[in-house]
Scaffold this motif. Structure first.
Motif, PDB file in Angstrom:
ATOM      1  N   ALA A 265       0.832  -1.209   0.000  1.00  0.00           N
ATOM      2  CA  ALA A 265       0.000   0.000   0.000  1.00  0.00           C
ATOM      3  C   ALA A 265       0.866   1.257   0.000  1.00  0.00           C
ATOM      4  CB  ALA A 265      -0.924  -0.003   1.214  1.00  0.00           C
ATOM      5  N   GLU A 266       2.014   1.176   0.677  1.00  0.00           N
ATOM      6  CA  GLU A 266       2.875   2.357   0.733  1.00  0.00           C
ATOM      7  C   GLU A 266       3.553   2.628  -0.595  1.00  0.00           C
ATOM      8  OE1 GLU A 266       5.530   2.074   4.033  1.00  0.00           O
ATOM      9  OE2 GLU A 266       3.915   2.322   5.501  1.00  0.00           O
ATOM     10  N   ARG A 267       3.761   1.568  -1.386  1.00  0.00           N
ATOM     11  CA  ARG A 267       4.470   1.739  -2.646  1.00  0.00           C
ATOM     12  C   ARG A 267       3.566   1.909  -3.848  1.00  0.00           C
ATOM     13  NH1 ARG A 267       7.165  -0.157   0.946  1.00  0.00           N
ATOM     14  NH2 ARG A 267       9.417   0.107   1.178  1.00  0.00           N
ATOM     15  N   LEU A 268       2.278   1.644  -3.681  1.00  0.00           N
ATOM     16  CA  LEU A 268       1.354   1.702  -4.818  1.00  0.00           C
ATOM     17  C   LEU A 268       0.246   2.717  -4.534  1.00  0.00           C
ATOM     18  CD1 LEU A 268       1.118  -2.159  -5.318  1.00  0.00           C
ATOM     19  CD2 LEU A 268       2.261  -0.578  -6.871  1.00  0.00           C
ATOM     20  N   PRO A 269       0.515   3.998  -4.804  1.00  0.00           N
ATOM     21  CA  PRO A 269      -0.451   5.038  -4.419  1.00  0.00           C
ATOM     22  C   PRO A 269      -1.792   4.931  -5.137  1.00  0.00           C
ATOM     23  CG  PRO A 269       1.372   5.966  -5.686  1.00  0.00           C
ATOM     24  CD  PRO A 269       1.743   4.558  -5.380  1.00  0.00           C
ATOM     25  N   THR A 272      -5.753   0.095  -4.672  1.00  0.00           N
ATOM     26  CA  THR A 272      -6.413  -0.164  -3.397  1.00  0.00           C
ATOM     27  C   THR A 272      -5.953  -1.531  -2.912  1.00  0.00           C
ATOM     28  OG1 THR A 272      -8.308   1.079  -4.168  1.00  0.00           O
ATOM     29  CG2 THR A 272      -8.629  -0.304  -2.228  1.00  0.00           C
ATOM     30  N   VAL A 273      -5.172  -1.533  -1.836  1.00  0.00           N
ATOM     31  CA  VAL A 273      -4.669  -2.793  -1.307  1.00  0.00           C
ATOM     32  C   VAL A 273      -5.659  -3.320  -0.279  1.00  0.00           C
ATOM     33  CG1 VAL A 273      -2.803  -3.913  -0.061  1.00  0.00           C
ATOM     34  CG2 VAL A 273      -2.284  -2.125  -1.726  1.00  0.00           C
TER      35      VAL A 273
ATOM     36  N   ARG B 385      -0.959   9.790   2.818  1.00  0.00           N
ATOM     37  CA  ARG B 385       0.198  10.350   2.115  1.00  0.00           C
ATOM     38  C   ARG B 385       0.126  11.868   2.122  1.00  0.00           C
ATOM     39  NH1 ARG B 385      -0.560   5.688  -0.826  1.00  0.00           N
ATOM     40  NH2 ARG B 385       1.340   4.567  -1.371  1.00  0.00           N
ATOM     41  N   VAL B 390       4.439   8.615   2.378  1.00  0.00           N
ATOM     42  CA  VAL B 390       3.578   7.929   3.343  1.00  0.00           C
ATOM     43  C   VAL B 390       3.859   8.431   4.761  1.00  0.00           C
ATOM     44  CG1 VAL B 390       3.079   5.700   4.386  1.00  0.00           C
ATOM     45  CG2 VAL B 390       3.380   5.878   1.914  1.00  0.00           C
TER      46      VAL B 390
END
Lengths: 443, 493
Positions: A265-269, A272-273, B385, B390
């Motif tokens: 989730a942090e790497r894929l803005p 929707t994870v 974010r 983040v």
């Protein structure tokens, strides 16, 4: 050409098989049984030993070898093998890796690790999936000439308006060429009067726009999918989501491990994870997975992928794409209802094979098992094409060879009978495997 | 004791010794105007006498506890020392110790709340000293924000650091000391620029009321978003052109200084990419639209004047400066309440601004939106974010906690003011009490009613004034360091 292949798993064996006809192939594997089996099954020299050992490589003749392909299942072993091979001789080294991190390092400096070419299995698989998703009905997609040319294989559904039309009627796109029709077990080289039947696999080559346009002509109701669900947040799932984001998709990604889900989730803005088990029916219904345009299963093993895709299909998902680890299962998957089975190993074998097709084949795609191939060739002065029209050159080529596309300085050129091919052009051709050797010699 | 008192003492001594310089400079101004130099020279000598030997304790590496203690004590120390010149001068309301301490703390915390009503009773050097204190306070908070608050991660202060330290500052210079010097230089340059612009406007005849003294006194309290003015009418004493210029410099003072440094280097993309900067501008824009709308509908001013006064007051409150061009206390209820809400906003982190600050509100806003999303999608993992980076969940929780703590302290203060006023006077309503509580605790300065822009805090009961003095101090250093030092575990191993 003398080729040494280290690792005789599915990928290594597949490469050995496709090369053994035209080249001297030496295969090295640690497993004695596998070595013995290979000696009987294929026309190759098989040695038992560790490919990271200089002694073993020397025994395989590394001094005279033109190419070293490291294709074991272990990334580090493959990289060390290439490094060792570079010490023992001067072969062109190809390493297969799973993790993109080595690829990123290698891309920083193409001499890194003593590797001349690196193939990343997971990234390749992700690219293949994204290609299939981008074109709703395509079974196989490959890019040529740095993306200016696209090859796609479509299955023609019974309800398609294209079914029953002749090639001339169906081909309303300037920059699209019908290069092959696969019907049952035959490959038909289409002419204008050939009729396309439901159930045919049609192979087309053209600009990406035209293949996309043809894709919607086959199935007008199916537009670009908007709702894509990826099941499994491993490396392939992550790379697929990343590539889809780059293409302006906002996919949903299901991952059951809490820490991994957070990492994703942090790497894929734009993704929707969702943290859940992909086979949890309550979850699938709550998140409306049944309404998805495409569901991609990239879980840990083939069984889970099959289960997840069949479950999604049953809930109503339009298309299901599954990663299949064991190459032989691919057909089975598609037989029981998975729309497209993507095999990372097969994709890797294809990618590696391209370096062995003649001196100057820039890119290769293997169609329908290995019965036909699509080649990209840069035209030099000795080529049968150099300075001639396509019509004149085609007369010297077997009938089963079709010119799909030409690019000049990266620009797409529509191939017609009177088009003159210049030195430096890239030509993308479709050829049956039986004629491949003659074709590569002439080109 | 677990706290290294020598390290804290050494640093406090250095600050004291350094304080002698601005005291001496103000003494020079007193000499120039023919006023008494004693109120400044005496404390300057005292600072050197006490601070000098303490400095010899040496500069040691500050641990976590020492850092909290330094943050908590230095502002208090300078606040006390800063009150000495007021007492020695013994002019007007400032002759009383409580008033002097209030004024000095209001200065060093860049609040701008004053006890002065009759400005004629004070010498020019004393009025300038208020400005000098605020300028020092602004510089101090800038360095503190970069060097310590981000390090201590007080309620998401590392968000500023993350935008600045890891991305910007490491590229700027590897050392915090070097960064502090750079930002200090930028701060000095902005102050100097404002003086020059104001004097330039005077030369071309657009600012007839501005002289060198007025230019310097206001430049000292604009970029520091502090708000003391030597004039009873504040910025109302000057031409509209001057007011527009001051509006711009207030906006700059509440902009992240690291961001400004990069923009000054020509990196405009950074400005576009900063989500906090866009949010900051849209808050100012939105509040201004509301206030100007009220002013026009109420017929308070013609449209153009409404725009000028509305924008000026909104910028003054949002940036926590506290200047005024008009007595906004006389505006309609709608306009006044918008200004009241603006007090809780503050400018960007990494600037001289006070209050809750835009980055925290941005996180609160986004986290709330995220929480509403996960109500419908309980399995979704959706990080918050800011500018694409983040924010970890611990920080989100810290920020929620900080905002809640701030609002609770504000509510308690309001009640205390009302109760104390009922006991001892002055006659004050709830809204005015809320205004005074917010304006001091959030370091804005002027409020409403008797503490309005052209009013004074002098009439408040002594107990209330002491409470507000403490709150200015607590609020300026973002509350947490003070509370940490007050915990039992801070003093134990």
């Amino acid at each position: 050409m003398r080729v040494i292949i280290v690792g005789a798993g599915e990928v290594g064996s597949a490469i050995a098989e496709s090369l053994s006809g035209a080249h001297d192939v030496v295969v090295i594997d640690v497993d004695a049984d596998r070595v013995e089996q290979l000696t009987y099954e294929q026309d190759v020299l098989a040695l038992q030993g560790d490919g990271c050992s200089l002694d073993v490589l020397q025994e395989a003749g590394i001094e005279e070898a033109d190419m070293l392909i490291a294709s074991t299942d272990d990334d580090q072993t493959n990289i060390v093998t290439c490094g060792t091979g570079a010490v023992g001789g001067d072969p062109f080294t190809i390493a297969r890796v799973k993790s993109p991190q080595y690829l990123h390092t290698w891309e920083q400096d193409n001499r890194a690790f003593g590797v001349d070419f690196m193939v990343c299995t997971d990234l390749l698989a992700a690219r293949t999936i994204v290609g299939v998703i981008g074109l709703p009905t395509a079974q196989d997609v490959d890019m040529f000439a740095e993306g200016a040319v696209q090859m796609a294989e479509f299955e023609i559904p019974a309800e398609s308006p294209v079914a029953g039309q002749t090639v001339q009627e169906a081909d309303r796109f300037d920059s699209l060429t019908f290069v092959g029709i696969i019907r049952d077990d035959d490959i038909i080289v289409p002419s204008g009067g050939t009729t396309i039947e439901a159930g045919d696999d049609v192979v087309v080559i053209g600009s990406p726009d035209s293949t996309r346009a043809f894709s919607s002509a086959i199935a007008p109701q199916e537009n670009r999918p908007s709702d894509v669900v990826i099941v499994g947040g491993g490396e392939i799932g992550y790379q697929t989501a990343r590539l889809l984001e780059e293409r302006d998709f906002s996919p949903r990604l299901v991952e059951h491990d809490a820490d991994r889900a957070r990492w994703l989730a942090e790497r894929l803005p734009d993704t929707t994870v969702l943290e859940s088990d992909a086979t949890d029916r309550g979850f699938l219904e709550r998140e409306n997975v049944g309404s998805a345009d495409a569901v991609i299963a990239a879980l840990e093993n083939d069984q889970q992928n099959l289960l997840a895709t069949l479950l999604a299909k049953r809930l109503g998902a339009r298309r299901a794409v599954a990663i299949v680890d064991t190459v032989e299962f691919a057909e089975l998957f598609e037989a029981v209802g998975v729309d497209v089975a993507v095999s990372p190993r097969e994709a890797t074998a294809e990618e590696i094979t391209r370096f062995t097709r003649g001196r100057h084949a820039e890119n290769v795609s293997i169609v329908d098992g290995d019965r036909a191939e699509v080649l990209e060739v840069e035209i030099d002065a000795e080529s049968v094409f150099a300075g001639r029209t396509i019509r004149a050159a085609a007369a010297d080529l077997p009938d089963e060879v079709v010119i799909g596309a030409i690019t000049r300085n990266g620009e797409f050129v529509v191939p017609r009978g009177d088009t003159v091919v210049e030195v430096g052009d890239h030509v993308v051709v479709f050829a049956e495997s039986d004629h491949l050797q003659r074709v590569t010699d002439l080109l | 004791m677990r706290v290294d008192a020598r390290a804290v003492g050494g640093l406090a001594g250095t600050v004291l010794a350094l304080l002698a310089a601005p005291l001496a400079a103000t003494a020079g101004v007193a000499l120039w105007f023919g006023e008494s130099m004693v109120p400044f020279l005496l404390p300057a000598a005292g600072c050197l006498l006490v601070g000098g030997p303490l400095t010899r304790l040496g500069h040691r590496q500050l641990g976590l506890r020492e850092a909290y203690l330094v943050v908590a004590t230095v502002w208090l120390l300078v606040g006390v020392v800063g009150a000495v010149p007021f007492l020695l001068a013994g002019e007007g309301a400032l002759a009383s110790p409580i008033n002097a301490l209030f004024e000095s703390m209001s200065g060093i915390t860049t609040t701008g709340a004053t006890v002065i009503l009759d400005f004629g009773a004070y010498s020019r050097s004393v009025l300038l000293w208020r400005g000098v204190l605020q300028w020092l306070g602004g510089l101090g908070i800038l360095i503190l924000a970069v060097a310590l608050l981000s390090e201590l991660r007080v309620a998401g202060a590392q968000l500023m650091e993350r935008e600045s330290q890891t991305q910007d500052l490491t590229k700027l210079t590897p050392k915090i000391r070097e960064t502090a010097r750079l930002l200090g230089t930028l701060y000095l340059a902005l102050t100097a620029l404002q003086v020059l612009v104001l004097l330039g406007l005077r030369t071309v005849g657009l600012a007839p009321e501005v002289d060198l003294y007025a230019a310097v006194a206001h430049a000292l309290t604009t970029v520091s978003t502090a708000g003391f003015s030597p004039r009873p009418e504040s910025l109302g004493a000057f031409s509209p052109t001057v007011q527009w210029v001051v509006t711009l410099f207030m906006l700059l003072g509440a902009t992240n200084f690291v961001l400004m440094y990069h923009v000054a280097q020509g990196d405009l993309a950074r400005l576009r990419n900063s989500e906090e900067f866009r949010f900051y501008l849209s808050v100012v824009g939105g509040a201004t639209t509301l206030v100007v709308g009220f002013l026009v509908v109420d017929g308070t001013y013609p449209a153009l004047d409404a725009l000028r006064h509305g924008l000026f007051q909104v910028v003054s409150i949002v940036t926590t400066t506290g200047y005024a061009t008009v007595n906004f206390d006389s505006w309609s209820v709608g306009a006044k309440h918008v200004l009241f809400l603006c007090m809780f906003m503050g400018g960007m982190a990494g600037s001289t601004t006070c209050s809750i600050k835009t980055v925290r509100w941005l996180v609160v806003l986004k986290a709330t939106r995220r929480d509403l999303f996960t109500e419908i999608h309980p399995d979704a993992v959706s990080p918050v974010r800011v500018s694409g980076v983040v924010v970890d969940e611990g920080t989100v929780r810290d920020i929620y906690g900080y905002v809640l703590l701030t609002l609770v302290l504000f509510a308690l203060t309001t009640v205390a003011i009302v109760v104390d006023a009922a006991r001892e006077g002055p006659d004050i309503g709830e809204f005015d009490a809320m205004g005074a509580a917010a304006a001091t605790f959030l370091n804005v300065g002027p409020a409403f009613g008797i503490a309005g822009p052209f009013g004074s805090y002098e009439p408040f009961a002594p107990l209330t004034k002491v409470l507000l003095t403490v709150l200015m101090w607590v609020g300026r250093i973002e509350t947490i360091p003070v509370l940490v030092v007050l915990t039992r575990s801070f003093w134990r191993s």
